[in-house]
Design a protein around this motif. Structure first.
Motif, PDB file in Angstrom:
ATOM      1  N   THR A 102      -7.117   6.594 -21.341  1.00  0.00           N
ATOM      2  CA  THR A 102      -5.676   6.537 -21.106  1.00  0.00           C
ATOM      3  C   THR A 102      -5.327   7.014 -19.718  1.00  0.00           C
ATOM      4  N   SER A 135      -3.992   5.095 -16.240  1.00  0.00           N
ATOM      5  CA  SER A 135      -2.757   5.530 -15.579  1.00  0.00           C
ATOM      6  C   SER A 135      -3.067   6.185 -14.248  1.00  0.00           C
ATOM      7  N   GLU A 188      -6.087   3.577 -27.584  1.00  0.00           N
ATOM      8  CA  GLU A 188      -5.693   3.107 -26.265  1.00  0.00           C
ATOM      9  C   GLU A 188      -5.916   1.617 -26.082  1.00  0.00           C
ATOM     10  N   HIS A 211      -0.830   6.892 -29.006  1.00  0.00           N
ATOM     11  CA  HIS A 211      -0.843   6.364 -27.642  1.00  0.00           C
ATOM     12  C   HIS A 211       0.402   5.513 -27.460  1.00  0.00           C
ATOM     13  N   ARG A 268       2.800   3.197 -24.417  1.00  0.00           N
ATOM     14  CA  ARG A 268       2.941   2.661 -23.067  1.00  0.00           C
ATOM     15  C   ARG A 268       4.359   2.141 -22.904  1.00  0.00           C
ATOM     16  N   ARG A 302       1.262   4.676 -19.152  1.00  0.00           N
ATOM     17  CA  ARG A 302       0.725   5.108 -20.440  1.00  0.00           C
ATOM     18  C   ARG A 302       0.860   6.610 -20.630  1.00  0.00           C
TER      19      ARG A 302
END
Length: 530
Positions: A21, A25, A86, A121, A123, A140
């Motif tokens: 993750t 990002s 993810e 998770h 986004r 994210r």
């Protein structure tokens, strides 16, 4: 003293989940220019689509819900997706608001119906409002929902007082590095105990240090003067988000945020009229309303607009069977600062409505531990000028007077209603300490013993210890404070606290930590008491 770094059983698995993750990002850890523009390579950005350059954050997470926040660099439609991994296979989608100038291009989306005790998770994708096919790169984040069962345990960190006294983001020191230290502890949430900004502390490009060297700051137009307009308050919140460590922290650790005085100005109270040449707007209520609007736009707090028309900051955040967090607002409902010697005081520091709510909410709580998140300390005498006091205590060690009367009423209620497991956490005073309250030593003794823990600042000046008022019988079990006022962060004195609740024994262990990794003090509390 404890110099270890214990972790929970689930933490390694969580960190493994986070690697992908956070790598995805990567823009969050890119350098940030003073203008707020990302320095990410061109191939990572879709320049024709909206971008979330200030990252993402979540807040007020419960066993089934949370708030997700972002800010766009232009008008955009906010889309949030959640998933258990993810990979984001078959994600749930949450269509958010249109982000525009009326909210300074910020927005929040409530996600709910989430599984308890699980890694979520998420986004955030920003869509062109005129052409949904044009979408920015997703930002994210992740958070863990509170468990329904106690065996998982809980960890949180707390502190406050960010970028005060002119000590801003120093690129020579790597910015707000203390947030990286807190992130590595993998907490379930961060209790931000106030002074989330310093609206009354301009930040200059350079500040001379006592040793002859120079502290350098990242600067912005909004931080060049005290905040008065809504745009200037908004700019204060944006300033902190220029720091890559804070953005990365926000993407991993959800926040429980409260406010204190510096969100508006030092030691303010409702109805105050300023005598300060720095301000053209003298009415503090006007300044406070503008600040609260910016606070509600830039922090994911459930009780603020649009979810609560009254814009309440005080609330309770439930975190499973082990923990309830009672977030106080000791600023918005207080009476005027005074010497605090009046024998009757119905308004006090909380106001009558908030006190009634707090007593009722504590009585209803079935959590093992009831954390009272207090933006001001109980018995430290915090001065406001030569004669007035800013917090609860006023230095008279005798029977309760002034705002102490309201605290006495609350402590009496806790005792007589059989409420156990109350622990107070605070910041505000720019040093760290642990206080044990003992009715056998107190002038007012109609309460059960409890603890108060003090931490902070995060990136602000350090200040010497304050006098303890003996009315409620505090015993200082630990203290670390500088000897001189406004000690720069380059000389140390930056603190946060770590709290672990064991899922098996239900014991709470509190650690007072200093930037650099040292654990200064450790105290373990047993369930059924404090």
């Amino acid at each position: 003293m404890d110099h270890g770094d214990p972790t929970r059983a689930h933490a390694p698995d969580r960190r493994a989940l986070l690697r992908g993750t956070l790598a995805a990002s990567a823009a969050l850890s890119m350098p940030v220019l003073a203008s707020g523009a990302s320095a990410a390579p061109a191939h990572l950005l879709r320049r024709s689509a909206p971008a979330a350059k200030w990252g993402v954050q979540a807040g007020d997470v419960t066993s089934s819900s949370g708030l997700v926040w972002t800010r766009a660099d232009r008008p955009a439609r906010m889309l949030v997706e959640t998933a258990p991994t993810e990979a984001f296979r078959n994600p749930r989608r949450w269509h958010g608001p249109l982000l525009g100038p009326e909210t300074d291009f910020t927005g929040r989306v409530a996600v709910h119906g989430l599984p308890p005790g699980e890694q979520i998770h998420y986004r955030v994708t920003l869509l062109d409002p005129d052409d949904g096919r044009r979408a920015g790169e997703p930002e994210r984040g992740t958070f863990r929902t509170a468990p329904r069962q106690q065996h998982a345990g809980v960890r949180f960190v707390w502190s406050g007082d960010l970028a005060g006294q002119g000590w801003g983001i120093n690129p020579d020191r790597g910015g707000y590095r203390i947030f990286e230290e807190m992130r590595r502890l993998d907490p379930d949430f961060y209790l931000n105990s106030g002074d989330t900004i310093y609206a009354d502390s301009p930040i200059e490009a350079s500040v001379p240090l006592p040793d002859g060297s120079t502290w350098r700051n990242v600067t912005t137009e909004e931080k060049s003067k005290v905040a008065e307009t809504l745009a200037e308050f908004r700019g204060n919140f944006r300033y902190n988000l220029l720091d890559a460590h804070l953005r990365r922290f926000n993407a991993q650790v959800p926040t429980v945020a409260q406010w204190d005085d510096h969100e508006v100005l030092n030691n303010w109270y409702p109805g105050e009229i300023l005598d300060d040449d720095r301000y053209t707007e003298k009415d503090v209520d006007t300044l406070a309303a503008r600040s609260l609007r910016a606070f509600s736009e830039y922090l994911p707090v459930t009780t603020l607009p649009p979810r609560d028309e009254d814009g309440r900051v005080y609330r309770v955040v439930h975190h499973g069977p082990l923990l309830d967090v009672f977030v106080l607002d000791m600023r918005s409902h207080r009476n005027a600062n005074s010497p605090g010697r009046q024998p009757e005081d119905r308004q006090g520091i909380l106001g009558a409505a908030q006190l009634k709510w707090l007593k009722r909410a504590l009585s209803r709580s079935r959590a093992t531990w009831k954390v009272i998140a207090s933006d001001m300390p109980i018995s430290l005498v915090v001065p406001d000028g030569e004669t007035d006091v800013e917090a609860v205590a006023q230095g008279d060690p005798g029977a309760p007077l002034g705002r102490e009367l309201q605290l006495a009423e609350l402590l009496r209620h806790i005792k007589h209603d059989g409420i156990t497991g109350t622990v107070w956490f605070t910041t505000d005073v720019h040093h760290t300490a642990a206080h044990r309250y003992d009715p056998d030593r107190a002038a007012f003794g109609d309460f059960t013993p409890f603890w108060e823990f003090v931490s902070g600042p995060l990136n602000a000046g350090g200040f010497p210890a304050l006098k303890l008022d003996a009315t409620f019988g505090p015993v200082q079990r630990f203290l670390k404070a500088p000897e001189k006022a406004n000690t720069p962060p380059s000389e140390g004195g930056q603190y946060f606290g770590q709290v672990d609740i064991d899922g098996t024994t239900r014991e709470m262990t509190v650690r007072l930590r200093e930037q650099g990794g040292a654990v200064l003090f450790t105290q373990t509390l047993h369930p059924g008491s404090a």
